[in-house]
Design a protein around this motif. Sequence first.
Motif, mmCIF file in Angstrom:
data_model
loop_
_atom_site.group_PDB
_atom_site.id
_atom_site.type_symbol
_atom_site.label_atom_id
_atom_site.label_comp_id
_atom_site.label_asym_id
_atom_site.label_seq_id
_atom_site.Cartn_x
_atom_site.Cartn_y
_atom_site.Cartn_z
ATOM 1 N N ARG A 149 -3.651 -2.619 6.666
ATOM 2 C CA ARG A 149 -3.987 -2.784 8.075
ATOM 3 C C ARG A 149 -5.493 -2.596 8.211
ATOM 4 O O ARG A 149 -6.037 -1.604 7.724
ATOM 5 N N GLY A 150 -6.137 -3.538 8.845
ATOM 6 C CA GLY A 150 -7.583 -3.436 9.024
ATOM 7 C C GLY A 150 -8.358 -3.518 7.721
ATOM 8 O O GLY A 150 -9.438 -2.966 7.614
ATOM 9 N N GLY A 151 -7.790 -4.165 6.706
ATOM 10 C CA GLY A 151 -8.486 -4.344 5.446
ATOM 11 C C GLY A 151 -8.329 -3.204 4.460
ATOM 12 O O GLY A 151 -8.911 -3.242 3.380
ATOM 13 N N SER A 152 -7.569 -2.174 4.811
ATOM 14 C CA SER A 152 -7.370 -1.080 3.854
ATOM 15 C C SER A 152 -5.894 -0.685 3.823
ATOM 16 O O SER A 152 -5.130 -0.960 4.751
ATOM 17 N N VAL A 153 -5.516 -0.044 2.727
ATOM 18 C CA VAL A 153 -4.133 0.409 2.573
ATOM 19 C C VAL A 153 -3.891 1.499 3.604
ATOM 20 O O VAL A 153 -4.623 2.484 3.682
ATOM 21 N N TYR A 154 -2.859 1.298 4.394
ATOM 22 C CA TYR A 154 -2.638 2.164 5.550
ATOM 23 C C TYR A 154 -1.421 3.069 5.409
ATOM 24 O O TYR A 154 -1.334 4.111 6.014
ATOM 25 N N GLY A 155 -0.447 2.629 4.597
ATOM 26 C CA GLY A 155 0.767 3.419 4.449
ATOM 27 C C GLY A 155 1.730 2.741 3.511
ATOM 28 O O GLY A 155 1.347 1.871 2.732
ATOM 29 N N VAL A 156 3.022 3.139 3.597
ATOM 30 C CA VAL A 156 4.061 2.574 2.742
ATOM 31 C C VAL A 156 5.163 1.964 3.599
ATOM 32 O O VAL A 156 5.350 2.323 4.764
ATOM 33 N N THR A 157 5.899 1.046 2.982
ATOM 34 C CA THR A 157 7.047 0.428 3.639
ATOM 35 C C THR A 157 8.306 0.890 2.921
ATOM 36 O O THR A 157 8.428 0.734 1.706
ATOM 37 N N VAL A 158 9.226 1.490 3.692
ATOM 38 C CA VAL A 158 10.492 1.963 3.130
ATOM 39 C C VAL A 158 11.607 1.438 4.025
ATOM 40 O O VAL A 158 11.579 1.628 5.253
ATOM 41 N N ASP A 159 12.577 0.772 3.400
ATOM 42 C CA ASP A 159 13.714 0.186 4.126
ATOM 43 C C ASP A 159 13.239 -0.692 5.285
ATOM 44 O O ASP A 159 13.799 -0.653 6.391
ATOM 45 N N PRO A 190 -5.468 13.363 4.084
ATOM 46 C CA PRO A 190 -6.575 13.982 3.340
ATOM 47 C C PRO A 190 -6.514 13.689 1.834
ATOM 48 O O PRO A 190 -7.528 13.381 1.212
ATOM 49 N N GLN A 191 -5.309 13.747 1.264
ATOM 50 C CA GLN A 191 -5.169 13.482 -0.162
ATOM 51 C C GLN A 191 -5.457 12.007 -0.479
ATOM 52 O O GLN A 191 -6.110 11.695 -1.477
ATOM 53 N N ILE A 192 -4.969 11.122 0.382
ATOM 54 C CA ILE A 192 -5.190 9.686 0.180
ATOM 55 C C ILE A 192 -6.672 9.378 0.286
ATOM 56 O O ILE A 192 -7.229 8.636 -0.527
ATOM 57 N N GLU A 193 -7.325 9.941 1.282
ATOM 58 C CA GLU A 193 -8.763 9.723 1.446
ATOM 59 C C GLU A 193 -9.537 10.231 0.236
ATOM 60 O O GLU A 193 -10.470 9.578 -0.230
ATOM 61 N N ALA A 194 -9.141 11.385 -0.295
ATOM 62 C CA ALA A 194 -9.817 11.935 -1.472
ATOM 63 C C ALA A 194 -9.617 11.032 -2.686
ATOM 64 O O ALA A 194 -10.561 10.757 -3.428
ATOM 65 N N LEU A 195 -8.391 10.550 -2.878
ATOM 66 C CA LEU A 195 -8.129 9.647 -3.999
ATOM 67 C C LEU A 195 -8.877 8.325 -3.826
ATOM 68 O O LEU A 195 -9.411 7.777 -4.782
ATOM 69 N N ASN A 196 -8.909 7.831 -2.601
ATOM 70 C CA ASN A 196 -9.606 6.577 -2.329
ATOM 71 C C ASN A 196 -11.102 6.726 -2.592
ATOM 72 O O ASN A 196 -11.735 5.863 -3.199
ATOM 73 N N GLU A 197 -11.669 7.843 -2.152
ATOM 74 C CA GLU A 197 -13.094 8.103 -2.396
ATOM 75 C C GLU A 197 -13.371 8.242 -3.896
ATOM 76 O O GLU A 197 -14.353 7.706 -4.407
ATOM 77 N N GLN A 243 1.093 13.536 -9.228
ATOM 78 C CA GLN A 243 1.104 13.000 -10.593
ATOM 79 C C GLN A 243 0.043 11.921 -10.810
ATOM 80 O O GLN A 243 -0.135 11.470 -11.935
ATOM 81 N N THR A 244 -0.617 11.500 -9.752
ATOM 82 C CA THR A 244 -1.619 10.448 -9.892
ATOM 83 C C THR A 244 -3.011 11.036 -9.754
ATOM 84 O O THR A 244 -3.218 12.018 -9.050
ATOM 85 N N HIS A 245 -3.954 10.404 -10.458
ATOM 86 C CA HIS A 245 -5.322 10.909 -10.463
ATOM 87 C C HIS A 245 -6.301 9.969 -9.779
ATOM 88 O O HIS A 245 -7.410 10.373 -9.455
ATOM 89 N N THR A 246 -5.902 8.720 -9.619
ATOM 90 C CA THR A 246 -6.767 7.764 -8.940
ATOM 91 C C THR A 246 -5.960 7.033 -7.876
ATOM 92 O O THR A 246 -4.718 7.031 -7.894
ATOM 93 N N PHE A 247 -6.659 6.389 -6.982
ATOM 94 C CA PHE A 247 -6.013 5.642 -5.904
ATOM 95 C C PHE A 247 -5.198 4.482 -6.479
ATOM 96 O O PHE A 247 -4.081 4.227 -6.028
ATOM 97 N N ASP A 248 -5.724 3.809 -7.493
ATOM 98 C CA ASP A 248 -4.990 2.705 -8.114
ATOM 99 C C ASP A 248 -3.697 3.195 -8.763
ATOM 100 O O ASP A 248 -2.655 2.526 -8.676
ATOM 101 N N GLU A 249 -3.759 4.359 -9.396
ATOM 102 C CA GLU A 249 -2.546 4.936 -9.994
ATOM 103 C C GLU A 249 -1.517 5.251 -8.912
ATOM 104 O O GLU A 249 -0.322 5.042 -9.105
ATOM 105 N N LEU A 250 -1.980 5.752 -7.779
ATOM 106 C CA LEU A 250 -1.082 6.061 -6.673
ATOM 107 C C LEU A 250 -0.397 4.799 -6.179
ATOM 108 O O LEU A 250 0.819 4.783 -5.963
ATOM 109 N N LEU A 251 -1.159 3.722 -5.990
ATOM 110 C CA LEU A 251 -0.578 2.469 -5.513
ATOM 111 C C LEU A 251 0.466 1.942 -6.491
ATOM 112 O O LEU A 251 1.543 1.485 -6.080
ATOM 113 N N GLU A 252 0.173 2.028 -7.794
ATOM 114 C CA GLU A 252 1.136 1.589 -8.811
ATOM 115 C C GLU A 252 2.401 2.447 -8.775
ATOM 116 O O GLU A 252 3.519 1.927 -8.862
#
Length: 114
Positions: free
Chosen positions: A26-36, A49-56, A5-14
């Motif tokens: 981690r290491g200056g870039s978004v590395y994953g999510v925190t759940v519980d 691959p999808q995250i890298e594509a959105l980030n690019e 449902q997201t088209h950009t990396f910023d939309e994904l983060l939101e």
Amino acid sequence: AILTQTHTFDELLEALETANMPTYVRGGSVYGVTVDGRNYRFSTLGFSPQIEALNEQQNLLDEIDAIRQNAQGRSAEIEHFHSFENPYESFDQPVEDSFPTDDFDLDNDTGEDG
């Protein structure tokens, strides 16, 4: 579902924040999510691959935005420059045939027989 449902990396983060899955860095870039209270890497979740594509894509969009802002700034500078009057426009331009040729020896006649 969030990823599709997201088209950009910023939309994904939101969207992840809204779904109570804040991201961690981690290491200056978004590395994953925190759940519980537990961190999950995007690669572990199979989203690398999808995250890298959105980030690019987001990096390209940011670059395009920076170029547009730079171009707008230059346009404003050019507009400001053109707002000044050219002081030389009011002077008469020289006539092409007004160069004084009578003062020159065009035949290269020095008067000496060499």
